[in-house]
Motif scaffolding. Structure first.
Motif, PDB file in Angstrom:
ATOM      1  N   ALA A 203       0.874  -1.191   0.076  1.00 55.79           N
ATOM      2  CA  ALA A 203      -0.011   0.069  -0.163  1.00 55.79           C
ATOM      3  C   ALA A 203       0.832   1.506   0.025  1.00 55.79           C
ATOM      4  CB  ALA A 203      -0.916  -0.008   1.277  1.00 55.79           C
ATOM      5  N   PHE A 204       0.375   2.375  -0.682  1.00 55.85           N
ATOM      6  CA  PHE A 204       1.148   3.624  -0.516  1.00 55.85           C
ATOM      7  C   PHE A 204       0.236   4.624   0.006  1.00 55.85           C
ATOM      8  CE2 PHE A 204       2.474   1.022  -4.320  1.00 55.85           C
ATOM      9  CZ  PHE A 204       3.659   1.198  -4.363  1.00 55.85           C
ATOM     10  N   SER A 205       1.061   5.595   0.860  1.00 51.58           N
ATOM     11  CA  SER A 205       0.571   6.957   1.317  1.00 51.58           C
ATOM     12  C   SER A 205       1.028   7.870   1.407  1.00 51.58           C
ATOM     13  CB  SER A 205       0.217   6.502   2.970  1.00 51.58           C
ATOM     14  OG  SER A 205      -0.497   7.531   3.520  1.00 51.58           O
ATOM     15  N   GLY A 206       0.460   9.271   1.017  1.00 52.24           N
ATOM     16  CA  GLY A 206       1.223  10.541   0.801  1.00 52.24           C
ATOM     17  C   GLY A 206       1.989  10.477  -0.369  1.00 52.24           C
ATOM     18  N   ASP A 207       2.759  11.701  -0.071  1.00 50.52           N
ATOM     19  CA  ASP A 207       3.398  12.311  -1.249  1.00 50.52           C
ATOM     20  C   ASP A 207       4.918  11.328  -1.704  1.00 50.52           C
ATOM     21  OD1 ASP A 207       4.068  14.179  -3.596  1.00 50.52           O
ATOM     22  OD2 ASP A 207       4.863  15.775  -1.976  1.00 50.52           O
ATOM     23  N   THR A 208       4.887  11.030  -3.051  1.00 51.05           N
ATOM     24  CA  THR A 208       6.067  10.389  -3.658  1.00 51.05           C
ATOM     25  C   THR A 208       6.649  11.103  -4.614  1.00 51.05           C
ATOM     26  OG1 THR A 208       4.504   9.334  -5.272  1.00 51.05           O
ATOM     27  CG2 THR A 208       5.085   8.009  -3.022  1.00 51.05           C
ATOM     28  N   SER A 209       8.190  11.158  -4.739  1.00 49.52           N
ATOM     29  CA  SER A 209       9.012  11.583  -5.556  1.00 49.52           C
ATOM     30  C   SER A 209       8.689  11.129  -7.236  1.00 49.52           C
ATOM     31  CB  SER A 209      10.507  11.331  -5.363  1.00 49.52           C
ATOM     32  OG  SER A 209      10.781  12.087  -4.275  1.00 49.52           O
ATOM     33  N   VAL A 210       8.397   9.892  -7.409  1.00 51.88           N
ATOM     34  CA  VAL A 210       8.110   9.306  -8.477  1.00 51.88           C
ATOM     35  C   VAL A 210       6.509   9.337  -8.849  1.00 51.88           C
ATOM     36  CG1 VAL A 210       8.222   7.147  -9.951  1.00 51.88           C
ATOM     37  CG2 VAL A 210      10.235   7.648  -8.537  1.00 51.88           C
ATOM     38  N   ASP A 211       6.301   9.645  -9.770  1.00 53.97           N
ATOM     39  CA  ASP A 211       4.801   9.641 -10.326  1.00 53.97           C
ATOM     40  C   ASP A 211       4.225   8.510  -9.495  1.00 53.97           C
ATOM     41  OD1 ASP A 211       2.435  10.683 -12.491  1.00 53.97           O
ATOM     42  OD2 ASP A 211       2.513   8.617 -12.310  1.00 53.97           O
ATOM     43  N   ARG A 212       3.178   8.620  -8.773  1.00 51.87           N
ATOM     44  CA  ARG A 212       2.487   7.492  -8.192  1.00 51.87           C
ATOM     45  C   ARG A 212       2.121   6.333  -8.955  1.00 51.87           C
ATOM     46  NH1 ARG A 212      -0.798   6.621  -3.487  1.00 51.87           N
ATOM     47  NH2 ARG A 212       0.806   8.022  -2.482  1.00 51.87           N
ATOM     48  N   GLU A 213       1.413   6.745 -10.280  1.00 56.70           N
ATOM     49  CA  GLU A 213       1.009   5.552 -11.203  1.00 56.70           C
ATOM     50  C   GLU A 213       2.218   4.759 -11.748  1.00 56.70           C
ATOM     51  OE1 GLU A 213      -1.887   6.675 -14.140  1.00 56.70           O
ATOM     52  OE2 GLU A 213      -3.334   7.514 -12.399  1.00 56.70           O
ATOM     53  N   LEU A 214       3.367   5.499 -11.960  1.00 60.14           N
ATOM     54  CA  LEU A 214       4.345   4.928 -12.460  1.00 60.14           C
ATOM     55  C   LEU A 214       4.907   3.886 -11.410  1.00 60.14           C
ATOM     56  CD1 LEU A 214       6.610   7.711 -14.131  1.00 60.14           C
ATOM     57  CD2 LEU A 214       5.156   5.722 -15.298  1.00 60.14           C
ATOM     58  N   LEU A 215       5.010   4.337 -10.122  1.00 62.55           N
ATOM     59  CA  LEU A 215       5.368   3.586  -8.919  1.00 62.55           C
ATOM     60  C   LEU A 215       4.515   2.374  -8.757  1.00 62.55           C
ATOM     61  CD1 LEU A 215       7.673   3.684  -6.885  1.00 62.55           C
ATOM     62  CD2 LEU A 215       6.132   4.912  -5.459  1.00 62.55           C
ATOM     63  N   GLU A 216       3.364   2.539  -8.962  1.00 62.16           N
ATOM     64  CA  GLU A 216       2.392   1.258  -8.967  1.00 62.16           C
ATOM     65  C   GLU A 216       2.674   0.309 -10.057  1.00 62.16           C
ATOM     66  OE1 GLU A 216      -1.657   2.863  -8.485  1.00 62.16           O
ATOM     67  OE2 GLU A 216      -1.355   3.538  -6.451  1.00 62.16           O
ATOM     68  N   ASP A 217       2.747   0.865 -11.436  1.00 63.30           N
ATOM     69  CA  ASP A 217       3.030  -0.001 -12.668  1.00 63.30           C
ATOM     70  C   ASP A 217       4.329  -0.857 -12.110  1.00 63.30           C
ATOM     71  OD1 ASP A 217       0.779   1.047 -13.940  1.00 63.30           O
ATOM     72  OD2 ASP A 217       2.076   2.511 -14.949  1.00 63.30           O
ATOM     73  N   ARG A 218       5.571  -0.135 -11.681  1.00 58.99           N
ATOM     74  CA  ARG A 218       6.584  -1.024 -11.350  1.00 58.99           C
ATOM     75  C   ARG A 218       6.352  -2.140 -10.440  1.00 58.99           C
ATOM     76  NH1 ARG A 218      10.774   4.247 -10.440  1.00 58.99           N
ATOM     77  NH2 ARG A 218      10.441   5.171 -12.725  1.00 58.99           N
ATOM     78  N   THR A 219       5.289  -1.772  -9.549  1.00 61.59           N
ATOM     79  CA  THR A 219       5.086  -2.575  -8.421  1.00 61.59           C
ATOM     80  C   THR A 219       4.488  -3.857  -8.914  1.00 61.59           C
ATOM     81  OG1 THR A 219       4.908  -0.951  -6.763  1.00 61.59           O
ATOM     82  CG2 THR A 219       3.721  -2.978  -6.399  1.00 61.59           C
ATOM     83  N   VAL A 220       3.401  -3.792  -9.790  1.00 61.04           N
ATOM     84  CA  VAL A 220       2.587  -4.643 -10.583  1.00 61.04           C
ATOM     85  C   VAL A 220       3.718  -5.558 -11.188  1.00 61.04           C
ATOM     86  CG1 VAL A 220       1.049  -5.251 -12.248  1.00 61.04           C
ATOM     87  CG2 VAL A 220       0.631  -3.693 -10.396  1.00 61.04           C
ATOM     88  N   ASP A 221       4.501  -4.843 -12.215  1.00 57.65           N
ATOM     89  CA  ASP A 221       5.422  -5.536 -12.957  1.00 57.65           C
ATOM     90  C   ASP A 221       6.375  -6.387 -12.265  1.00 57.65           C
ATOM     91  OD1 ASP A 221       4.496  -4.113 -15.387  1.00 57.65           O
ATOM     92  OD2 ASP A 221       5.869  -2.741 -15.334  1.00 57.65           O
ATOM     93  N   ALA A 222       6.414  -6.087 -11.052  1.00 56.28           N
ATOM     94  CA  ALA A 222       7.496  -6.897 -10.072  1.00 56.28           C
ATOM     95  C   ALA A 222       6.720  -8.200  -9.629  1.00 56.28           C
ATOM     96  CB  ALA A 222       7.971  -5.928  -9.103  1.00 56.28           C
ATOM     97  N   GLY A 223       5.487  -8.166  -9.941  1.00 56.05           N
ATOM     98  CA  GLY A 223       4.857  -9.214  -9.265  1.00 56.05           C
ATOM     99  C   GLY A 223       4.049  -9.224  -7.936  1.00 56.05           C
ATOM    100  N   LEU A 224       3.952  -7.728  -7.662  1.00 53.08           N
ATOM    101  CA  LEU A 224       3.397  -7.368  -6.310  1.00 53.08           C
ATOM    102  C   LEU A 224       1.962  -6.898  -6.503  1.00 53.08           C
ATOM    103  CD1 LEU A 224       6.572  -5.523  -5.109  1.00 53.08           C
ATOM    104  CD2 LEU A 224       5.964  -8.015  -4.281  1.00 53.08           C
ATOM    105  N   HIS A 225       1.328  -6.918  -5.510  1.00 50.71           N
ATOM    106  CA  HIS A 225      -0.037  -6.452  -5.456  1.00 50.71           C
ATOM    107  C   HIS A 225      -0.108  -5.135  -4.932  1.00 50.71           C
ATOM    108  CE1 HIS A 225      -4.523  -6.801  -5.054  1.00 50.71           C
ATOM    109  NE2 HIS A 225      -4.496  -6.206  -4.097  1.00 50.71           N
ATOM    110  N   VAL A 226      -0.940  -4.195  -5.852  1.00 50.02           N
ATOM    111  CA  VAL A 226      -1.155  -3.008  -4.996  1.00 50.02           C
ATOM    112  C   VAL A 226      -2.403  -2.780  -4.478  1.00 50.02           C
ATOM    113  CG1 VAL A 226      -1.419  -0.499  -5.517  1.00 50.02           C
ATOM    114  CG2 VAL A 226       0.211  -1.714  -7.364  1.00 50.02           C
TER     115      VAL A 226
END
Length: 328
Positions: free
Chosen positions: A254-277
């Motif tokens: 799960a993610f909370s608050g401000d991030t340096s990397v665009d949030r959707e890009l960070l979530e895309d990388r998470t999914v690509d790694a085989g993790l669940h958002v």
């Protein structure tokens, strides 16, 4: 709250504080990945928060302007406005060498970064400061974190809410005493890195400005928001993340608050790694990623109550580089 006067400031101003600020507000066609900027304003401030100048522009979003009942900018008003590439250089000149300041800075930065990505360029911004985060650092007694509440706390009068120029003016006037209070109290400024979007691709071409939506229900019915429903994670949840061990495919993040990397890009990388958002925190959440673990958000509070492990964005980015495969 006590605020430094100019004489005290000159003698005690923290040397580590940035030397210039760009207080920014943008109004947009919506909140999603492919929404566009319809107006932008910048107040340039010196190191101590004094106004140097200000700038404002309308922007033709090349599509329906979205929630006109909020920002007041109709299709007719925007029809003759410049396109973003036509104002990109002037906008960049206003930002260059300064820290971007905004109320909910993640949103403003992401909208700006996407517009520059579409224009095959990048905004010259290296750091940003969110005035919501600064208010939390100062423990200001605000009833909520709306701009109007911050303005009222410092006696700043709003004239036209959701007008980019007036919102930027209000924020600039409220930021100066906040900055001086931080300097007086020795508060660490909540600065975050701004990374240009290099992985973002523009969505398929949308119709240019056309028929005006008539109200909130019409806007929702004709929303430009793309569907972000993700396919289910194919791996079972192996449980919680353990410190000094790698992430494992199937973990719920799960993610909370401000991030340096665009949030959707960070979530895309998470999914690509085989993790669940995960959209929320529960007892099944493996890890919470946040740059502000002390914030009293619903996710951080639940993480504390459940004992969910918490890491910041930098640590998480490192963990993403070496995710262990799911069990057989």
């Amino acid at each position: 709250m006590t605020v430094l006067d100019d004489r005290t400031t000159a003698a005690t101003w923290p040397a580590a504080y940035p030397q210039g600020w760009a207080v920014v507000d943008v109004e947009t066609t919506g909140l999603a990945r492919d929404d566009r900027i319809v107006s932008a304003a910048v107040y340039r401030l010196d190191a101590r928060g004094n106004v140097e100048d200000h700038w404002y522009t309308l922007v033709n979003p090349e599509r329906d302007p979205g929630p006109v009942w909020i920002h007041g900018l109709t299709s007719d008003v925007l029809e003759g406005a410049p396109l973003f590439p036509e104002i990109a250089a002037e906008f960049a000149a206003r930002l260059d060498g300064r820290v971007l300041v905004a109320h909910n800075a993640m949103f403003d930065w992401q909208m700006i970064a996407r517009e520059y990505a579409r224009a095959e360029s990048a905004a010259p911004v290296r750091q940003r400061l969110c005035t919501i985060a600064l208010a939390k650092e100062l423990s200001l007694p605000l009833p909520n974190h709306k701009l109007e509440s911050l303005a009222a706390h410092f006696g700043v009068v709003q004239r036209r809410a959701h007008n980019a120029l007036d919102d930027a003016r209000v924020l600039a006037e409220a930021f100066r005493p906040s900055l001086h209070a931080a300097a007086e109290l020795g508060v660490r400024l909540p600065l975050l890195e701004c990374r240009p979007l290099t992985e973002w691709a523009s969505s398929p071409e949308r119709p240019r400005i056309g028929q005006q939506a008539s109200g909130p229900s019409a806007y929702r019915a004709n929303s430009w928001r793309p569907s972000r429903k993700r396919p289910p994670c194919p791996y079972p949840n192996p449980g919680r993340y353990e410190t000094d061990k790698p992430l494992k495919q199937g973990m719920r993040v799960a993610f909370s608050g401000d991030t340096s990397v665009d949030r959707e890009l960070l979530e895309d990388r998470t999914v690509d790694a085989g993790l669940h958002v995960a959209g929320s925190v529960s007892r099944l959440t493996s890890l919470l990623v946040t740059n502000d673990p002390d914030a009293a958000t619903s996710k951080t509070l639940k993480a504390r109550s459940f004992g969910t492990p918490v890491v910041d964005e930098a640590a998480y980015t490192q963990l993403l580089r070496d995710v262990a495969p799911a069990d057989g």
